[in-house]
Design an enzyme around this catalytic site. Structure first.
Site, PDB file in Angstrom:
ATOM      1  CB  CYS A  19      -5.137  -1.134  -2.290  1.00 37.09           C
ATOM      2  SG  CYS A  19      -6.336  -0.352  -1.093  1.00 37.09           S
ATOM      3  CD  GLU A  54      -4.925  -5.925  -1.706  1.00 43.14           C
ATOM      4  OE1 GLU A  54      -4.915  -4.740  -1.129  1.00 43.14           O
ATOM      5  OE2 GLU A  54      -6.440  -6.043  -0.628  1.00 43.14           O
ATOM      6  CD  GLU A  62      -1.928   4.790   4.592  1.00 42.61           C
ATOM      7  OE1 GLU A  62      -1.491   5.760   5.400  1.00 42.61           O
ATOM      8  OE2 GLU A  62      -2.736   3.538   4.787  1.00 42.61           O
ATOM      9  CB  CYS A  81     -10.780  -2.608  -0.072  1.00 40.24           C
ATOM     10  SG  CYS A  81     -10.378  -1.893  -1.862  1.00 40.24           S
ATOM     11  CB  CYS A 106      -8.703  -4.516  -5.116  1.00 40.90           C
ATOM     12  SG  CYS A 106      -7.861  -2.981  -3.686  1.00 40.90           S
ATOM     13  CG  ASN A 166      -0.049  -0.468   2.525  1.00 38.91           C
ATOM     14  OD1 ASN A 166       0.481  -0.911   2.512  1.00 38.91           O
ATOM     15  ND2 ASN A 166      -0.882   0.091   3.439  1.00 38.91           N
TER      16      ASN A 166
HETATM   17  N1  THU Z   1      -5.049  -1.469   2.335  1.00 39.92           N
HETATM   18  C1  THU Z   1      -4.617  -2.150   1.008  1.00 39.92           C
HETATM   19  O1  THU Z   1      -4.004  -1.845   0.953  1.00 39.92           O
HETATM   20  N2  THU Z   1      -5.638  -3.233   1.029  1.00 39.92           N
HETATM   21  C2  THU Z   1      -6.761  -3.353   0.868  1.00 39.92           C
HETATM   22  O2  THU Z   1      -7.033  -4.392   0.375  1.00 39.92           O
HETATM   23  C3  THU Z   1      -7.468  -2.746   2.396  1.00 39.92           C
HETATM   24  C4  THU Z   1      -6.980  -1.354   2.961  1.00 39.92           C
HETATM   25  C5  THU Z   1      -4.547  -0.200   3.022  1.00 39.92           C
HETATM   26  C6  THU Z   1      -4.969   0.929   2.226  1.00 39.92           C
HETATM   27  C7  THU Z   1      -4.889   2.135   3.184  1.00 39.92           C
HETATM   28  O3  THU Z   1      -3.252   2.362   3.345  1.00 39.92           O
HETATM   29  C8  THU Z   1      -4.856   1.278   4.384  1.00 39.92           C
HETATM   30  O4  THU Z   1      -4.855  -0.380   4.451  1.00 39.92           O
HETATM   31  C9  THU Z   1      -5.637   1.582   5.559  1.00 39.92           C
HETATM   32  O5  THU Z   1      -6.779   1.514   4.615  1.00 39.92           O
END
Ligand code: THU
Length: 131
Positions: free
Chosen positions: A54, A56, A45, A87, A90, A43
């Site tokens: 994310c 994925e 941010e 999520c 994704c 991920n």
């Molecule tokens: N996140 C992912 O990388 N993948 C997911 O499927 C769920 C959420 C990350 C996004 C963000 O950086 C952190 O998790 C909190 O939401």
């Protein structure tokens, strides 16, 4: 032949690169292409939270931009050590390229869990539905 547990090890390796200063929730993904190549993602941010990507989608976008189009499975791990299911966005993005694919989740206490993407996204929307 890439075993599920090997893919989880690679997802943990990918998680080390996570850029998550805001949530502190690190996620790693390892995506296996039908070409046998593994694409890693974490991920990424952003101070503008909605711009966050994310793990994925990082892995998938890296892969597609390298020319890969078909995938077998993806392993996903999170720094919480608990199962981190993808999520909704994704799930949809993965469905475009691996509708029959598998999602491997890992929990440090409960071990691996393998699910079909189709079970995580019933009646997912695809290009062929555009008429
Ligand atoms: N996140 C992912 O990388 N993948 C997911 O499927 C769920 C959420 C990350 C996004 C963000 O950086 C952190 O998790 C909190 O939401």
């Amino acid at each position: 032949m890439m075993e599920n547990h090997e893919l989880v090890v690679l997802a943990k390796k990918a998680m080390e690169k996570s850029y998550a200063p805001y949530s502190k929730f690190k996620v790693g993904a390892a995506l296996l292409g039908k070409d046998g190549i593994v694409y890693l993602g974490c991920n990424v941010e952003n101070a503008s939270f909605g711009a966050t990507i994310c793990a994925e989608r990082t892995a998938l976008t890296k892969a597609v931009s390298e020319g890969a189009r078909e995938f077998e499975k993806i392993a996903i791990v999170a720094s919480s050590g608990e199962y981190a299911a993808p999520c909704g966005i994704c799930r949809q993005v993965l469905y475009e390229f691996m509708p029959d694919g598998e999602v491997i989740l890992d929990s440090s206490e409960e071990g691996m869990k393998v699910m079909k993407l189709k079970d995580l996204l019933p009646m997912g929307f695809r290009g062929e539905d555009i008429k």
